[in-house]
Structure formats: structure tokens, C-alpha cells
Design a protein around this motif. Structure first.
Motif, PDB file in Angstrom:
ATOM      1  N   TYR A 181      35.309  16.146   3.698  1.00  0.00           N
ATOM      2  CA  TYR A 181      35.546  17.108   4.788  1.00  0.00           C
ATOM      3  C   TYR A 181      36.821  17.922   4.548  1.00  0.00           C
ATOM      4  CZ  TYR A 181      32.012  14.604   7.471  1.00  0.00           C
ATOM      5  OH  TYR A 181      30.836  14.034   7.898  1.00  0.00           O
ATOM      6  N   ASP A 182      36.634  19.227   4.326  1.00  0.00           N
ATOM      7  CA  ASP A 182      37.780  20.103   4.082  1.00  0.00           C
ATOM      8  C   ASP A 182      38.787  20.061   5.229  1.00  0.00           C
ATOM      9  OD1 ASP A 182      36.940  20.841   1.649  1.00  0.00           O
ATOM     10  OD2 ASP A 182      35.993  22.720   2.277  1.00  0.00           O
ATOM     11  N   GLU A 183      38.271  19.979   6.466  1.00  0.00           N
ATOM     12  CA  GLU A 183      39.186  20.080   7.621  1.00  0.00           C
ATOM     13  C   GLU A 183      40.102  18.858   7.753  1.00  0.00           C
ATOM     14  OE1 GLU A 183      35.814  19.525   8.272  1.00  0.00           O
ATOM     15  OE2 GLU A 183      35.609  18.300  10.091  1.00  0.00           O
ATOM     16  N   LEU A 184      39.847  17.799   6.973  1.00  0.00           N
ATOM     17  CA  LEU A 184      40.708  16.603   7.051  1.00  0.00           C
ATOM     18  C   LEU A 184      41.805  16.624   5.988  1.00  0.00           C
ATOM     19  CD1 LEU A 184      38.000  13.792   7.467  1.00  0.00           C
ATOM     20  CD2 LEU A 184      39.310  14.908   9.269  1.00  0.00           C
ATOM     21  N   GLY A 227      39.308   7.624   2.165  1.00  0.00           N
ATOM     22  CA  GLY A 227      39.344   8.432   0.940  1.00  0.00           C
ATOM     23  C   GLY A 227      38.072   9.259   0.780  1.00  0.00           C
ATOM     24  N   ARG A 228      36.939   8.625   1.048  1.00  0.00           N
ATOM     25  CA  ARG A 228      35.658   9.338   0.925  1.00  0.00           C
ATOM     26  C   ARG A 228      35.583  10.500   1.905  1.00  0.00           C
ATOM     27  NH1 ARG A 228      31.965   4.516   0.832  1.00  0.00           N
ATOM     28  NH2 ARG A 228      32.107   3.839  -1.313  1.00  0.00           N
ATOM     29  N   TYR A 229      36.011  10.249   3.129  1.00  0.00           N
ATOM     30  CA  TYR A 229      35.992  11.319   4.138  1.00  0.00           C
ATOM     31  C   TYR A 229      36.912  12.462   3.721  1.00  0.00           C
ATOM     32  CZ  TYR A 229      33.114   9.147   7.753  1.00  0.00           C
ATOM     33  OH  TYR A 229      32.066   8.638   8.461  1.00  0.00           O
ATOM     34  N   LEU A 230      38.070  12.111   3.173  1.00  0.00           N
ATOM     35  CA  LEU A 230      39.012  13.158   2.755  1.00  0.00           C
ATOM     36  C   LEU A 230      38.411  14.017   1.652  1.00  0.00           C
ATOM     37  CD1 LEU A 230      42.430  11.248   2.796  1.00  0.00           C
ATOM     38  CD2 LEU A 230      41.764  13.155   4.242  1.00  0.00           C
ATOM     39  N   ASP A 231      37.675  13.358   0.758  1.00  0.00           N
ATOM     40  CA  ASP A 231      37.028  14.115  -0.325  1.00  0.00           C
ATOM     41  C   ASP A 231      35.966  15.057   0.225  1.00  0.00           C
ATOM     42  OD1 ASP A 231      38.492  12.976  -2.252  1.00  0.00           O
ATOM     43  OD2 ASP A 231      37.010  11.453  -2.827  1.00  0.00           O
TER      44      ASP A 231
END
Ligand code: GLY
Ligand code: MN
Ligand code: MN
Length: 538
Positions: A224-227, A218-222
Motif C-alpha cells: 500500500y503506497d499510502e502507508l 512489512g507486507r502491507y508497507l510493500d
């Protein structure tokens, strides 16, 4: 006799300067690098290869590049200081077409007398074998025909590319090496190392750690736009349905099996290896720290209110170069008064520091290893009562942090210890009303690993012996803060380099004074710069 003396004198004049032209020899040894490659090999799974590329050259402006700095992992494993190179470490012996066995390969810059006349000597393949101890070294242009089938390995692990290098002249620069590597490994055009990492985490998630993995993804999705448009990641975070979860896991596992490329393992290996330092590394790291601390002392002696921030930086720079350190390990921070509140203030362009505190975060890099030492001192040699009150909180916070830096303690231990002292201190002075507000005035972490990188690699697991960390609490009260004006513009950080041992923490930078009394005493000492004056340019 007179003639003999004359000839002797002339010879001395010729030979003394020449013999003084030697270069330092106290670098990491070829055996050290070889041993580290063996350590990588031992951590690789069977039938795999780790591939490391040299750092990119960076353009400064027009036809001038920044001074080249090798990638620290590449340096750790090879000792090679030039660009345009690639290292391969295989988990097992390979056999070349002539039947010769090998378990590593190094591709380097080709010797080129014309280029060397302009930019200095290259080691070449011969030097790489003779001086760096490689059994096999090749010229970069041979990489296109490397007799290795990358698709035959279960795993090809490498640091993914940042796409910030240029295609220069010739066919063997970093751009060409990476292009060839991508071709030979069938590197997908949409390869995304972060995505791969998250897929791996999802793939191995079980009931116990699923909630943690959901939070991380969830944190990464918040962030990194490319994810954001990756459905598998999005669905994994949202779903509560076990059937859907196993469907996601199956798809993730198919994605992971689609190729043998991996950018996680290499990172884990290098973090594990570089976290603890060998005796040979410690000699260099201690020297970098000692030079930086002695430099702080010289700055303390030379300091006066008319100095500029740049000049203060220059004094430290001269001292560390005098001791043979090549560079700063990171851009110097010299902030007078309110400038000290900017955590990474590197402009250093105030023309007079006046009667303010000066925060000086200065680290020399000696043969690859960097120090990271901060002292905060009153430019006029005497702390005001307010400055001293803030300083003493930071000092006590640092003492608590250092005490908590013991083998087996979690990485966050010094941070927790320091933060508690800062929060209590700020409460006692009425600067904050509850401890949660302390973060406003102490907004950064307390510790990081130190070594070839200023923010060195490590696992962030419980502390191990022979690890070096910083302990660097600070309090920064910018102009306009929500507290009594008398505190405005006070910024204090104290940063030391701490070796963690089985017998407790050792402060490697403690030759630079830290208490207000010891700093004031050091500042009273004469400086070799007291009588240094330059002609006016007016
Ligand atoms: N000098 C950078 C740091 O303290 O982390
Ligand atoms: Mn630091
Ligand atoms: Mn620092």
C-alpha cells in the motif's frame, strides 16, 4: 349455461394471470435477520455500537445504473434490499428522549410515490417494521438528527468507506448518510482503516508473535503506497531495539486512543458469523447450487462445436432464470480452448468453440446466495487423449481436496492435497521438471468460502461444521508454454461446492457429472434446444 361458461372463462382469463403474478416468498425470514443482529450484539464489547451502511448505487453509463445489489452484510442483518440505508446495532439498550428503550435502529429510504412510479415500490419505515420486524425504523433524512451521541461510546465499529458513491438529489442518499456519520463521530480526515488495523496488531504484539507482526506490517508497507510514509510502521519493521519498540508501542497506543473509531472488530464479527450457515441459509444456498449444476447439465446436452461462448452462457442463464434465480453471483466465465487459460475470462466472445475444451465457471444467485460451479467439457462430446490426461489429474486433485475438507482441518488442507496431486501429475507427464514449477500451471487457490458472496466471509481458521467451501483445482497450459506443443491450449478447472459436516464433506453440486465418462454420457443426451432455431438476420 353457455353464458355462465363464457363468464367463467373470461374470469379465469383475468384471474389466472393475476394470481400468477405473485412474487417469491422463500427469502430469509425476519426472525433470521433479527437473530443475526442479536448475534452481533453478543459479540460487541460493552458500550459500543456497530454501524452498517447499505451498498452504493453504481452508475453504468449516463443516466443508467447497474442493477442494484445490496451489501451482503447489510442484507444478512436486515433483509432490506434497497439503497440509501443505515443500520445501528448497540451493545446495550439505549433510551430515547421519550424514555423508550431500543437496541437497534434502521434508517431507510422514504416512501415517494413519484420515485416509486419510476423505480418500484419502496418498503419505507412502515414496511421495515411490519415486514422486516424492526421495532424502530426512520426515514433517512432523520439521520441528521439522530438522538445518539457517538462520541459517548467506547467503540464505534464500521466498515470504512471506499469513497466511490455519488451525491445524488435530496438529502438522504448514501453520500448524505455517510457525511452525517462522519460529522457526528469526528471522523478524522486522514482516517485509514488499514493503518488502524496495523497499529492494533503492533499494540497487542508480544515477544512470541512479534516476528509474525513484523512480516505482516512489512507486507502491507510493500503493497500500500499510502502507508509508505508512516514512520511508526516503518520504524516498527526496522527496529531491533527494545527501548525503541516500547516507544513505538506507546505512540501507537496514543494514536489508537485518539478516537473511538474501529474498522476491525466489525470485520471479525461478520467473518465469524457468516462462515457457518444456518438451516435457513442452507436451503437457499443448496438451491442456488442445484440450479447451477442442473444448468451445467443442460449446457452439456446442448453443446456443439458451432456454438459461441456467449450462447453457451445464455443457455445457462436461461436455465437458472427458469428456476427463479435472479442473477449470476459473479460474471460468467465461458472460455473455449486457450481462452480457458485466462482465469477470470469474462469476454465470452469467441464465435465458435470448435473442437476445443470449454471451461465454464457458472454460478446462479438465488435470493442472495450464490453457487460457484465449474465444468470443463469437450465441445464435440469426446475428450482427446491429451485432454483426458490433463483432466484426470485435475479430477484426482479435486477428489483429494474434497477428502481433505473435514471438520478441524486447517483451511489450507484441500489446497495442499490438490496441489500435491497436480504437481505429481504434471511431473509424470513431463510437463514440469520439478514440483515447484506446478504453480505456473495451477496459479490460483483451491478453496474459498461460499454464501452471500461468491468469495464469502470467514475466519480462515480450522474447518467448522456447516461451512460451505469450493474445491476448485485447475491446470492451464497457454499457447507458447515451456512444454510439448501437444498440451498447448488445454485448460481444465473442476469446481464443486462442498458442505463440511461432522460426518465428512458433502458435494452439493455432484448432480453435474465430473468424470470424463459421465460427461461424455451426459453430452450424448438430447437437449430441448436441439430443435430450437431462430430466423436468420442476413
Ligand atoms: N468464479 C470465481 C471463482 O471460482 O472463484
Ligand atoms: Mn470459486
Ligand atoms: Mn468459480
Amino acid at each position: 349455461m353457455l353464458r355462465k361458461i363464457l363468464i367463467f372463462t373470461v374470469l379465469m382469463l383475468i384471474t389466472v394471470p393475476l394470481s400468477g403474478q405473485g412474487t417469491p416468498t422463500d427469502f430469509l425470514s425476519a426472525d433470521f435477520h433479527k437473530d443475526r443482529r442479536q448475534a452481533v450484539r453478543q459479540m460487541l464489547p460493552s458500550n459500543s455500537v456497530a454501524v452498517y451502511f447499505a451498498n452504493a448505487e453504481r452508475n453504468r453509463a449516463n443516466d443508467v445504473d447497474y442493477i442494484y445489489h445490496q451489501d451482503p452484510d447489510f442484507y444478512y442483518l436486515t433483509g432490506y434490499k434497497e439503497p440509501n440505508a443505515v443500520l445501528l446495532v448497540f451493545s446495550e439498550d439505549q433510551v430515547d428522549p421519550s424514555g423508550k428503550k431500543y437496541n437497534e435502529m434502521l434508517y431507510v429510504q422514504e416512501r415517494d410515490p413519484k420515485a416509486e412510479q419510476w423505480n418500484g415500490k419502496r418498503l419505507g419505515t412502515e414496511g421495515a417494521m411490519k415486514e422486516l420486524g424492526f421495532e424502530m425504523a426512520f426515514n433517512g433524512n432523520e439521520f441528521a438528527d439522530i438522538p445518539v451521541d457517538f462520541t459517548s461510546f467506547d467503540k464505534v465499529t464500521f466498515f470504512d468507506f471506499k469513497n466511490d458513491y455519488r451525491n445524488k438529489r435530496g438529502d438522504a442518499d448514501l453520500f448524505d448518510l455517510i457525511r452525517n456519520f462522519k460529522e457526528k463521530t469526528n471522523y478524522p480526515s486522514d482516517y485509514n482503516a488499514t493503518k488502524q488495523q496495523l497499529y492494533s496488531m503492533i499494540n497487542s504484539a508480544d515477544d512470541e508473535n512479534r516476528a509474525n507482526v513484523v512480516t505482516t506490517v512489512g507486507r502491507y508497507l510493500d503493497y500500500y503506497d499510502e502507508l509508505k510514509d508512516d514512520e511508526l510502521l516503518q520504524n516498527f519493521v526496522k527496529t531491533k531495539d527494545d527501548g525503541l519498540l516500547s516507544d513505538i508501542k506507546e505512540k501507537v497506543s496514543l494514536k489508537l486512543e485518539a478516537n473511538n473509531l474501529d474498522s476491525n472488530l466489525i470485520s471479525e464479527i461478520m467473518s465469524t458469523l457468516r462462515e457457518t450457515k444456518s438451516e435457513e441459509e442452507m436451503l437457499l444456498l443448496k438451491k442456488a447450487v442445484e440450479i447451477s449444476a442442473v444448468g451445467q447439465n443442460e449446457v452439456m446436452k446442448a453443446m456443439h462445436p458451432n456454438m459461441s461462448e456467449t450462447e453457451i452462457q445464455g443457455v445457462h442463464e436461461y436455465v437458472y432464470k427458469k428456476y427463479g434465480a435472479e442473477y449470476e453471483g459473479y460474471p460468467s466465465i465461458v472460455g473455449g480452448g486457450n481462452n480457458g487459460c485466462i482465469l477470470h475470462y469474462i469476454e465470452n466472445n469467441k464465435t465458435k468453440v470448435g473442437n476445443d475444451l470449454v471451461l465454464m465457471d457458472l454460478g446462479a444467485e438465488y435470493h442472495g446466495y450464490t453457487a460457484d460451479v465449474t465444468r470443463t467439457i469437450p465441445a464435440n462430446g469426446k475428450f482427446t487423449p491429451e485432454q483426458k490426461q490433463i483432466y484426470d489429474i485435475v479430477y484426482n486433485a479435486q477428489e483429494a481436496g474434497i477428502k481433505a475438507s473435514v471438520v478441524g482441518a486447517p483451511f489450507r488442507a484441500p489446497g495442499e492435497a490438490s496441489s500435491k496431486v497436480v504437481a505429481e501429475g504434471l511431473m509424470a507427464l513431463g510437463i514440469i521438471k520439478n514440483t515447484a514449477e506446478a504453480r505456473t500451471y495451477f496459479p490460483h487457490g483451491t478453496s474459498h468460502y461460499l454464501g452471500l458472496d461468491v468469495h464469502d466471509k470467514g475466519t480462515y481458521g480450522p474447518f467448522k461444521a456447516n461451512t460451505v467451501i469450493t474445491v476448485e483445482p485447475g491446470i492451464y497450459i497457454p499457447e507458447g508454454s515451456d512444454c510439448d506443443k501437444k498440451w498447448w491450449g488445454i485448460a481444465v478447472r473442476i469446481e464443486d461446492d462442498i458442505l463440511i459436516t461432522d460426518n465428512g464433506p458433502v458435494n452439493l453440486s455432484d448432480m453435474a457429472p465430473r468424470t470424463t465418462e459421465a460427461i461424455e454420457a451426459m453430452m450424448k443426451q438430447p437437449s430441448p434446444l436441439d430443435d430450437f432455431s431462430l430466423p436468420s438476420l442476413d
